[in-house]
Enzyme design. Sequence first.
Site, PDB file in Angstrom:
ATOM      1  N   HIS A 231      66.605  24.427  50.153  1.00 17.44           N
ATOM      2  CA  HIS A 231      67.135  25.647  50.761  1.00 17.44           C
ATOM      3  C   HIS A 231      66.063  26.639  51.184  1.00 17.44           C
ATOM      4  O   HIS A 231      66.369  27.677  51.751  1.00 17.44           O
ATOM      5  CB  HIS A 231      68.177  26.304  49.843  1.00 17.44           C
ATOM      6  CG  HIS A 231      67.599  27.016  48.664  1.00 17.44           C
ATOM      7  ND1 HIS A 231      67.619  28.390  48.563  1.00 17.44           N
ATOM      8  CD2 HIS A 231      66.982  26.569  47.561  1.00 17.44           C
ATOM      9  CE1 HIS A 231      67.038  28.738  47.415  1.00 17.44           C
ATOM     10  NE2 HIS A 231      66.649  27.656  46.792  1.00 17.44           N
TER      11      HIS A 231
ATOM     12  N   THR B  76      75.492  11.162  39.796  1.00 13.92           N
ATOM     13  CA  THR B  76      75.787  10.692  41.156  1.00 13.92           C
ATOM     14  C   THR B  76      75.005  11.519  42.173  1.00 13.92           C
ATOM     15  O   THR B  76      75.014  12.745  42.124  1.00 13.92           O
ATOM     16  CB  THR B  76      77.294  10.816  41.428  1.00 13.92           C
ATOM     17  OG1 THR B  76      77.968   9.994  40.490  1.00 13.92           O
ATOM     18  CG2 THR B  76      77.634  10.365  42.838  1.00 13.92           C
TER      19      THR B  76
ATOM     20  N   GLN C 280      57.525  26.701  47.868  1.00 11.72           N
ATOM     21  CA  GLN C 280      57.367  27.675  48.948  1.00 11.72           C
ATOM     22  C   GLN C 280      56.531  27.161  50.113  1.00 11.72           C
ATOM     23  O   GLN C 280      56.327  27.887  51.079  1.00 11.72           O
ATOM     24  CB  GLN C 280      56.742  28.972  48.396  1.00 11.72           C
ATOM     25  CG  GLN C 280      57.658  29.766  47.492  1.00 11.72           C
ATOM     26  CD  GLN C 280      58.852  30.375  48.231  1.00 11.72           C
ATOM     27  OE1 GLN C 280      58.907  30.418  49.457  1.00 11.72           O
ATOM     28  NE2 GLN C 280      59.830  30.830  47.461  1.00 11.72           N
TER      29      GLN C 280
ATOM     30  N   SER D 251      62.071  22.020  47.396  1.00 14.87           N
ATOM     31  CA  SER D 251      63.457  22.444  47.405  1.00 14.87           C
ATOM     32  C   SER D 251      63.964  22.489  48.836  1.00 14.87           C
ATOM     33  O   SER D 251      63.204  22.775  49.752  1.00 14.87           O
ATOM     34  CB  SER D 251      63.539  23.826  46.764  1.00 14.87           C
ATOM     35  OG  SER D 251      64.766  24.429  47.069  1.00 14.87           O
TER      36      SER D 251
ATOM     37  N   ASN E 207      55.397  32.509  45.459  1.00  9.30           N
ATOM     38  CA  ASN E 207      56.644  32.972  46.047  1.00  9.30           C
ATOM     39  C   ASN E 207      56.690  34.480  46.260  1.00  9.30           C
ATOM     40  O   ASN E 207      57.420  34.966  47.101  1.00  9.30           O
ATOM     41  CB  ASN E 207      57.821  32.533  45.172  1.00  9.30           C
ATOM     42  CG  ASN E 207      57.606  32.910  43.724  1.00  9.30           C
ATOM     43  OD1 ASN E 207      56.631  32.477  43.099  1.00  9.30           O
ATOM     44  ND2 ASN E 207      58.492  33.724  43.174  1.00  9.30           N
TER      45      ASN E 207
ATOM     46  N   GLY F 110      64.493  22.888  43.250  1.00  8.59           N
ATOM     47  CA  GLY F 110      63.125  23.112  42.813  1.00  8.59           C
ATOM     48  C   GLY F 110      63.012  23.351  41.316  1.00  8.59           C
ATOM     49  O   GLY F 110      62.095  22.861  40.661  1.00  8.59           O
ATOM     50  N   THR F 111      63.956  24.107  40.761  1.00  7.90           N
ATOM     51  CA  THR F 111      63.891  24.406  39.333  1.00  7.90           C
ATOM     52  C   THR F 111      63.982  23.127  38.514  1.00  7.90           C
ATOM     53  O   THR F 111      63.183  22.902  37.603  1.00  7.90           O
ATOM     54  CB  THR F 111      65.025  25.375  38.942  1.00  7.90           C
ATOM     55  OG1 THR F 111      64.772  26.634  39.570  1.00  7.90           O
ATOM     56  CG2 THR F 111      65.088  25.567  37.434  1.00  7.90           C
TER      57      THR F 111
ATOM     58  N   CYS G 251      64.884  35.700  42.037  1.00  9.79           N
ATOM     59  CA  CYS G 251      65.426  35.265  40.759  1.00  9.79           C
ATOM     60  C   CYS G 251      65.236  36.322  39.681  1.00  9.79           C
ATOM     61  O   CYS G 251      65.945  36.351  38.692  1.00  9.79           O
ATOM     62  CB  CYS G 251      64.749  33.987  40.301  1.00  9.79           C
ATOM     63  SG  CYS G 251      64.708  32.767  41.589  1.00  9.79           S
TER      64      CYS G 251
END
Lengths: 385, 401
Positions: free
Chosen positions: A200, A236, A178, A198, A149, A69-70, A324
Amino acid sequence: MIYLDNSATTRTHPEVVSVMADVMHNVFGNPSSLHGIGAKSQRLLEQARKRIAGTLSCSPGEIFFTSGGTEANNLAILGTAERWRERGRHVITTMVEHPSVFEAVRRLESKGWKVTWLPVDSTGRVSPDEVEKAITDETVLVSVMHVNNETGAIQPVSEIGRRLERFPRVIFHVDAVQSFGKIPLIPAECRIDLLSASGHKLHGPKGTGFLYIRKGLEIFPIVHGGDQERGIRSGTENVPGIAGLAKAVALAEGKREAFLEQTRRWKREFLRKVTNHLPDVVVNGDPEQDAPYIISLSFPGLKSEVIVHALEREGVYVSSKSACSSKKETPSRILKAMGRTDEEALGGIRISMGLETSEDDLTRAADALIRVIPPLTQVMKVRKQ
Amino acid sequence: MKENCILLRYGELALKGKNRTDFENRLIANIRAKLDKFPGVRVTRTYGRLFVEPGDQPVEPILEELQTVFGLVGMSPAIRVDSDWERIKEAAREYVQSRCPDARTFKVTAKRSDKSFPIPSQEMNHRLGGFLLKTVPGLKVDVHRPDLNLHVEVRNTATYIYGNDIPGPGGLPVGVSGRVMLLLSGGIDSPVAGWMALKRGGELHAVHFHSYPYTSERAKQKVVDLAQILTRYAGEIRLHVVPFTEIQTEINKHCDRSYSITVMRRFMLRISEALARKHRALALVTGESLGQVASQTLESMTAINDVTNMPILRPVIGLDKQEIMEISRRIGTYETSILPYEDCCTVFLPKSPKTRPDLQTARDEEARLDVERLVREAVEGTETLVLTERKEDGEEEFSYF
């Protein structure tokens, strides 16, 4: 263990792990290699892309895989700014964005861009009117998150998109990290040009994510190299990760409706119980309007970190504001922006549910909270005097 | 009784007599095959009209699918009610309010094919128009350029209320014109040519020349993908993959380089013709566009055409590159076509191919090769893939997701 920190990250689903292990064993080729082993990886990649595009009702060519996401947020903001700087140098965003948006926009600001930081109301929402009013001839980009978030506030992104229809030159980015896979958002229906997600956050692997880029919109890459992902994101491809991400998306889709329906009920019950027993608690946001899977509470006078550790002793894992930034001893920027006092913003915790959360988890978390808070209040209040 | 249906319009005037029945039967079969994936949807024909009855299925995705059915000139989502004046009024109001909320101006076009219905068409226009003006605030009549032309069709069995026509793709139903063999490369032009042949009612087979290891598996996969995209319009496509390596090597070894393209093309046509005969196709289709590359001059075409009597259709001959690209974008083949893999036309590309090859020289150059054997072996070694339109996420290579 009661894990209620799913907005920070989720447990990787066992089926996701086994897909990834299988891919690592059997589909190990470099998608860019010309031979058949590489071609097989590439076909898997394209199948995963198609699967993910399906949930956004977009075409596979509009999905660009990133490291998460970042990176997707950075690519959206910096890539747009660099490509379209000649149109003007003005960005509109809100004061409650995730650091990956916030800091990227600050970076632009330090390079001379004009930034409109829009305020939010007491529930954490930005007003579409304000967004519209902030638009000038110089405006290149509007970046507004979908679900916050820390508080779960759902921003009126479809309404903002509707307003932006009158400004075809303004590019609209939505950070959907989110919400992706949980609360449906179809970019084409909401005039969204860029959308970040994202893996995860929905039981997929860490280090995976993507940026949706509307067909026909050009942005510049921020990672340069071998031209993978049509030059937008060289490097890659993380084939096992991407396969895991697509698997997680497929799993989430199957559970989504039940998830939203259940968490809405659980959240209501949780708040009823907690507010009954703990009169000093402040419920942040608007519980009925916000994402049902995030609960944000403040205990004025207490410190987030202390509550988190007290709950941990009870086997309940929650978060102080966003993971974070939870190591910093500053009041939550988000809660402050919603008009909370320093005291309230310092004593905020976040309880966030995932697709594996059960009703029992919430019940026991509420009980634990009701057990640990009163003694803490006594100690902290003594210290304060 | 009130329900949704879709009225379909097709270009019936182009064909008369027995052809028309074939035409209609084929169109209905094609529509049914296309809508097969929606359970409970029915396609019916009554009194020279085609209807789709969506049942419980949403109408939008069905309309989207119908956009790929050649032969359909237009389609109109409609409300069907009993032929009862009160119900007709109610349905007209509902149609205007819920389906066309943006319409500011309208007119009514009533048609009474059931003469036992008591109100004549003209009077119905007036009475319905007046009723809508009264009940829907902000709506005005404009008989010249209305936002919404509300059609009311009183037929024997029921009355249909519908708005503006949604244009269909036009053309003729796939299959009515007979079978054709498309020479499908990985480029932009040939898939468009195939699409245009389908639009004129052709049933598509495709032939592709594969020169492994000079061209890769990916180049072949790309052609399979292109044919797969065309199945949206074609239904089933048989793709014949011809082993072409030996022929290319032979040409390269024995023929003058400046004639290698011409000779190669002659081989392609011979093989395509043989495959066409084998699979009972009546014409070849190519993506050739006059003057675009060396092998597409009139001299070149003369030298290449020399080997066959079969009709060669070149549907994109009248288009320029921009127009071809525009169609390929619209039909969804462009993104695949531009993937950069070697194909058999670029592998042995000479530095200076003859742009105006001489027919006799081409024949002489070719005489150095065992043409008959090479063609026979290529035809015998051909692998045929049967591609059908994928049903929702059908057979995928990996079953992970």
